[in-house]
Write a protein that holds these residues in place. Structure first.
Motif, PDB file in Angstrom:
ATOM      1  N   ASP A 106       0.998  -1.131  -1.942  1.00  0.00           N
ATOM      2  CA  ASP A 106       0.896   0.265  -1.496  1.00  0.00           C
ATOM      3  C   ASP A 106       1.478   0.481  -0.103  1.00  0.00           C
ATOM      4  O   ASP A 106       1.808   1.612   0.252  1.00  0.00           O
ATOM      5  CB  ASP A 106      -0.565   0.728  -1.528  1.00  0.00           C
ATOM      6  CG  ASP A 106      -1.459  -0.187  -0.691  1.00  0.00           C
ATOM      7  OD1 ASP A 106      -0.964  -1.240  -0.253  1.00  0.00           O
ATOM      8  OD2 ASP A 106      -2.635   0.159  -0.476  1.00  0.00           O
ATOM      9  N   ASP A 107       1.640  -0.590   0.715  1.00  0.00           N
ATOM     10  CA  ASP A 107       2.204  -0.414   2.055  1.00  0.00           C
ATOM     11  C   ASP A 107       3.216  -1.493   2.428  1.00  0.00           C
ATOM     12  O   ASP A 107       3.573  -1.634   3.593  1.00  0.00           O
ATOM     13  CB  ASP A 107       1.090  -0.393   3.102  1.00  0.00           C
ATOM     14  CG  ASP A 107       0.304  -1.705   3.122  1.00  0.00           C
ATOM     15  OD1 ASP A 107       0.458  -2.492   2.178  1.00  0.00           O
ATOM     16  OD2 ASP A 107      -0.465  -1.919   4.086  1.00  0.00           O
TER      17      ASP A 107
ATOM     18  N   ARG B  50       2.595   5.009   1.673  1.00  0.00           N
ATOM     19  CA  ARG B  50       2.175   4.800   0.293  1.00  0.00           C
ATOM     20  C   ARG B  50       2.850   5.805  -0.637  1.00  0.00           C
ATOM     21  O   ARG B  50       3.002   6.966  -0.291  1.00  0.00           O
ATOM     22  CB  ARG B  50       0.655   4.918   0.183  1.00  0.00           C
ATOM     23  CG  ARG B  50      -0.090   3.851   0.979  1.00  0.00           C
ATOM     24  CD  ARG B  50      -1.583   4.044   0.911  1.00  0.00           C
ATOM     25  NE  ARG B  50      -2.287   2.968   1.599  1.00  0.00           N
ATOM     26  CZ  ARG B  50      -3.600   2.903   1.718  1.00  0.00           C
ATOM     27  NH1 ARG B  50      -4.351   3.867   1.213  1.00  0.00           N
ATOM     28  NH2 ARG B  50      -4.165   1.890   2.354  1.00  0.00           N
TER      29      ARG B  50
ATOM     30  N   THR C 251       6.786   2.298  -3.041  1.00  0.00           N
ATOM     31  CA  THR C 251       5.459   1.719  -2.837  1.00  0.00           C
ATOM     32  C   THR C 251       4.454   2.360  -3.792  1.00  0.00           C
ATOM     33  O   THR C 251       4.623   3.500  -4.222  1.00  0.00           O
ATOM     34  CB  THR C 251       5.001   1.918  -1.387  1.00  0.00           C
ATOM     35  OG1 THR C 251       5.081   3.329  -1.059  1.00  0.00           O
ATOM     36  CG2 THR C 251       5.900   1.148  -0.435  1.00  0.00           C
TER      37      THR C 251
END
Length: 273
Positions: free
Chosen positions: A78-79, A125, A154
């Motif tokens: 996600d990052d 994100r 992401t």
């Protein structure tokens, strides 16, 4: 005498004008020739400079290392995004230059790594990025060309789905099932007033002579019964239909607040079957 004098002056004036015109035309011809000469010299100069630039570029290309190939994404979170690539120089003196940017932007951001892999952190994100790499410059050796750019998006942060509302049994169906069970236990099996659901087509019609055990309740109004041979079949109290195959454990309901369909087996519930 006067007329002769005027004629002579007229001829002299015409001669002076002709000479002036000839001098003006000569001056224009000289200027044009001079301009042509200067233009030719400028063209020669520009051609020489272009030839020098081409020669310098060829020399640089001969010294330039090949661009990295096989740039690919090995992992996405996600990052963060993990990258890997191949290069003729696995460990160049100054490493590799890595660039990234948002997909819709023009400005690139850069970083330097020493090995042909890296992990870019602190990304937004659920956002699409572009990445590219090259061999970094070292001393008199120039940097390589950039590799082809690749895209990576992401992931979104995980959010737990809300639990569906537990199914509430209808009081009418509950009362009907209770009455059915009372009548089934109270009346003898051979009594004609005991209305028994018919077994599926092809089942033996002979009824057992001894009272049987009460049927087991299943989700969705289904009951498990047995014919004269003791083979189990299933009857639905709501639709009055019977079948040999056991009904599905899960049946579909709708959330009364949102109207979204979910599945339940009477004790548990889920969004997906």
């Amino acid at each position: 005498a006067e007329r002769e004098r005027k004629k002579r002056e007229q001829k002299e004036r015409e001669e002076r004008e002709r000479q002036e015109r000839m001098a003006e035309e000569q001056r224009k011809r000289d200027e044009q020739a001079k301009a042509k000469k200067h233009a030719s010299m400028f063209d020669d100069l520009m051609a020489g400079m272009a030839a020098k630039r081409r020669a310098a570029q060829m020399r640089e290309q001969l010294r330039m290392p090949p661009a990295p190939v096989g740039l690919r994404v090995t992992d996405v979170n996600d990052d963060s995004v993990e990258l890997e690539w191949c290069s003729a120089e696995d460990h160049p003196p100054k490493g590799f230059d890595v660039q990234w940017k948002l997909y819709h932007q023009i400005q690139w951001e850069s970083a330097n790594v020493m090995f042909p892999r890296c992990k870019k952190k602190n990304l937004e994100r659920g956002t699409r990025y572009c990445f590219r790499v090259r061999v970094a410059a070292h001393a008199a050796k120039p940097a390589s060309n950039w590799s082809r750019s690749i895209d990576a998006t992401t992931t979104e942060p995980f959010t737990k789905a809300p639990s569906p509302v537990k199914r509430r049994e209808s009081p009418i169906l509950k009362r009907a099932a209770s009455e059915f069970m009372k009548n089934f236990r109270r009346k003898p099996f051979g009594d004609a007033s005991n209305k028994q659901p018919a077994p599926p087509a092809g089942a033996p019609q002979k009824k057992p002579q001894t009272a049987r055990k009460p049927p087991s309740t299943r989700p969705g109004g289904w009951f498990e019964l047995r014919d004269a041979n003791g083979q189990a079949y299933y009857w639905n109290a709501q639709s009055d239909e019977s079948q040999w195959e056991p009904p599905s454990k899960w049946y579909q309901e709708k959330d009364p607040t949102s109207g979204v369909a979910y599945y339940t087996d009477g004790n548990h519930s889920t969004w997906h079957r």
